[in-house]
Scaffold this motif. Structure first.
Motif, short mmCIF file in Angstrom:
data_model
loop_
_atom_site.label_atom_id
_atom_site.label_comp_id
_atom_site.label_asym_id
_atom_site.label_seq_id
_atom_site.Cartn_x
_atom_site.Cartn_y
_atom_site.Cartn_z
N ALA A 5 1.36 -3.75 -1.05
CA ALA A 5 1.48 -4.25 0.32
C ALA A 5 1.26 -3.14 1.35
N ASN A 6 1.46 -1.89 0.94
CA ASN A 6 1.36 -0.75 1.85
C ASN A 6 0.57 0.39 1.20
N PRO A 7 -0.73 0.22 0.98
CA PRO A 7 -1.50 1.25 0.28
C PRO A 7 -1.46 2.61 0.97
N GLY A 8 -1.20 2.64 2.27
CA GLY A 8 -1.11 3.90 3.00
C GLY A 8 0.04 4.77 2.53
N LEU A 9 1.03 4.16 1.89
CA LEU A 9 2.17 4.95 1.38
C LEU A 9 1.78 5.82 0.19
N LYS A 10 0.68 5.50 -0.49
CA LYS A 10 0.25 6.31 -1.63
C LYS A 10 0.04 7.76 -1.23
N SER A 11 -0.44 7.99 -0.03
CA SER A 11 -0.68 9.36 0.43
C SER A 11 0.63 10.12 0.64
N LYS A 12 1.74 9.42 0.72
CA LYS A 12 3.05 10.05 0.93
C LYS A 12 3.75 10.41 -0.39
#
Length: 144
Positions: free
Chosen positions: A92-99
């Motif tokens: 749901a939040n692929p942008g969190l992978k970078s974190k």
């Protein structure tokens, strides 16, 4: 408008939505809208970090308390559930992978503290850094 934000959040959200629908962009409470949008992102970040902490703690317990693995299915159930919820959050939040590179060490530190609190095993027993890669941690078949 700011008073409404402070006193009746639900009505404020509906008012902001109506202003957007009617194209009255200049009347929006942009400061508080920005705060809410950032807060939603922080909430998902905290949820992922919390799930990761619980998962890591149970992996530590699994590795360092092998005699307690067969006292029930709760550890395995917890591992399975946390992994499922982590996958769901990342879908749901692929942008969190970078974190994840910054999150894994923080979650591991919390997991060591929690594992010590729950088991009484000295925190110094556990490795100083997370001994597993993120891909291992979330792998359904991985158990240290």
């Amino acid at each position: 408008m700011k008073d409404l934000y402070q006193t009746d959040f639900y009505s404020w959200t509906q008012q902001q939505a109506e202003l957007i629908r009617s194209g009255r962009i200049a009347e929006l409470d942009l400061h508080n809208i920005l705060e809410e949008i950032e807060g939603m992102g922080r909430s998902d970040y905290r949820a992922l970090q919390s799930r990761l902490t619980v998962l890591l703690m149970h992996l530590l317990k699994w590795q360092y308390q092998p005699d307690k693995r067969h006292t029930g299915h709760s550890w395995e159930s917890t591992l399975k559930e946390q992994r499922k919820q982590i996958r769901r959050l990342l879908r749901a939040n692929p942008g969190l992978k970078s974190k994840l590179p910054e999150m894994l060490p923080l979650a591991y530190g919390d997991a060591v503290e929690d594992a010590h609190d729950e088991t009484g095993i000295p925190a110094s027993t556990f490795p100083n850094q997370c001994p597993w890669r993120f891909e291992e941690v979330v792998d359904a078949d991985f158990k240290p």
